[in-house]
Write an enzyme that holds these catalytic residues in place. Sequence first.
Site, mmCIF file in Angstrom:
data_model
loop_
_atom_site.group_PDB
_atom_site.id
_atom_site.type_symbol
_atom_site.label_atom_id
_atom_site.label_comp_id
_atom_site.label_asym_id
_atom_site.label_seq_id
_atom_site.Cartn_x
_atom_site.Cartn_y
_atom_site.Cartn_z
ATOM 1 N N ALA A 1 17.077 5.608 -8.484
ATOM 2 C CA ALA A 1 16.431 5.420 -9.779
ATOM 3 C C ALA A 1 15.523 6.616 -10.046
ATOM 4 C CB ALA A 1 15.609 4.139 -9.755
ATOM 5 N N CYS A 2 15.808 7.370 -11.080
ATOM 6 C CA CYS A 2 15.091 8.620 -11.332
ATOM 7 C C CYS A 2 14.797 8.753 -12.821
ATOM 8 C CB CYS A 2 15.924 9.820 -10.871
ATOM 9 S SG CYS A 2 16.516 9.695 -9.170
ATOM 10 N N THR A 3 14.016 9.767 -13.173
ATOM 11 C CA THR A 3 13.755 10.102 -14.570
ATOM 12 C C THR A 3 13.827 11.618 -14.723
ATOM 13 O OG1 THR A 3 12.214 8.231 -14.673
ATOM 14 C CG2 THR A 3 12.211 9.759 -16.529
ATOM 15 N N ASN B 1 12.202 13.346 -11.437
ATOM 16 C CA ASN B 1 11.688 12.534 -10.343
ATOM 17 C C ASN B 1 12.858 12.015 -9.521
ATOM 18 O OD1 ASN B 1 9.081 12.673 -11.372
ATOM 19 N ND2 ASN B 1 9.234 10.732 -12.456
ATOM 20 N N GLU C 1 20.622 12.240 -11.636
ATOM 21 C CA GLU C 1 20.073 11.085 -12.341
ATOM 22 C C GLU C 1 21.142 9.993 -12.322
ATOM 23 O OE1 GLU C 1 17.208 9.048 -14.644
ATOM 24 O OE2 GLU C 1 17.029 11.099 -13.900
#
Length: 529
Positions: free
Chosen positions: A2-4, A23, A95
Amino acid sequence: MACTTILVGKDASYDGSTIIARNEDSANGEFCPKQFIVVKPEDQPRTYRAVISHVQIDLPDNPMQYTSVPNADLKEGVWGEAGVNEANVAMSATETLTTNERVLGADPFVELVPAKGKEGEDGYEPEVAGGIGEEDFLTIVLPYVKTAREGVERLGALLEEYGTYEMNGVAFSDVNEIWWMETVGGHHWIAKRVPDSAYVTMPNQLGIDEFDLDDALGEQAEHMCSADLGEFISRNHLDLSVEAVSPFNPRDAFGSHSDSDHVYNTPRAWWMQRFLNPYDEVWDGQDADHRPENNDIPWARQPERRVTIEDIKYVLSGHYQGTPYDPYGKLGDEHTRHMYRPIGINRQSQLAVLQLRPYRPQAYRAIQWMAYGSNPFNTLVPFYANVNVTPAYLADTTTRVTSENFYWENRIIAALCDGAFADTANAVERYQEKTGAMGHRMVAATDEQASRLGFDGAQFDADNADGDVEPMDPDAIVSAVRNGEVREVLAAANQTMADQLKEETDKLLDSVLYTRSMAMKNGFHMSDF
């Protein structure tokens, strides 16, 4: 994972750089210690075998050096995540994206099929390797590409040959352009050039909302895709447009619009764009142009002002400040404060911001800004990418908790600060501002030192305001970047940055540990006798 992600085109950034940032968040219920290292050509494998999928790939014999942010524990593979190579090409991978049943029915993921039985016995079925994924992408692509476009082409070819077991978004940049690539099912993919004047927000959803198929299947000026994508869409009835319209909307065709998206994904895009474009739209209330749960928040848009490194750190640390959804805030209530998944979350592993500066010579234009741990409580500092070694404070992360490396020290600080946000926020903010300023000063001083070695470090003037002060073909860039004298200067600057960072991080740990210790429940306020 889980990233941004946020991508910033060169005409949207504060200094004309292309900037890609993401991230990396570990899976729910676990932490993932990270290292920041340089991978030299002699250390790059010539035959690569994935730990998760067991796929085996023969790699070219001529890799370039590159930076990487791998796992400290390699039990699940490398997971290199973010880096810059000697051609000044940056890559962020990946991502994790969402998709839908129609896509997976048409082109299933390529997953590992374990062996059944024992070899030599009746009924034995050998293992079937899976495809490639986040574990592999950086290692098998970045050392071999000399432009951002080449990055898309190489990864696209690998996806078509080996397939993938997950949906992923990947960013490539060089000094001229940024490309965003999204996988579609097991073997298909699309890629779009980020407009120079725009930024892009990506919160774990398939994001591209406008795509010119004619360009992608023809000139490929701004779009690329797998060769049979048009036929794939038509054969499987994936185009959901009511009328024959152009451009095609991949988000509708390949993405998801589930209830969980409205808790986990769309609010993050809403908050980032609310910060970067506060006056273009109404963001709050029942009459808002876009609300946190809207499916049509744009993939790319022009910011109201140029985007800085500090803006990127702020949005990628976001926990819905100034809204009723902030878990640390006083607006709203206990329900609203926990409605949406924050951007800055407890299980952040690392943040890499990859900046390619056209106003500096090739030998020292690439900067890799790094942060470890939970972003609301950490700091983002710059390191030159084209060096032979990175500082031990960031490179030698262990699986053992210790305050002697940057990753775990930030983890400890975040754990102490989270339960006393108001009491520790000032100390954290002072630390972030001081170390950020130190980073900018380090870069300016090192640029000046490198320029005295005979490199032209002049800033833009009226004649080259939209250009490159040292344009070169890719092979010449590699040669320029391999200047040993410059690399020594850059490595020394990186070490100085790490030393100062350690000193300031130690001070913050001292401060917040004292604050939290004084608030322990077994304290007593009379003098001890």
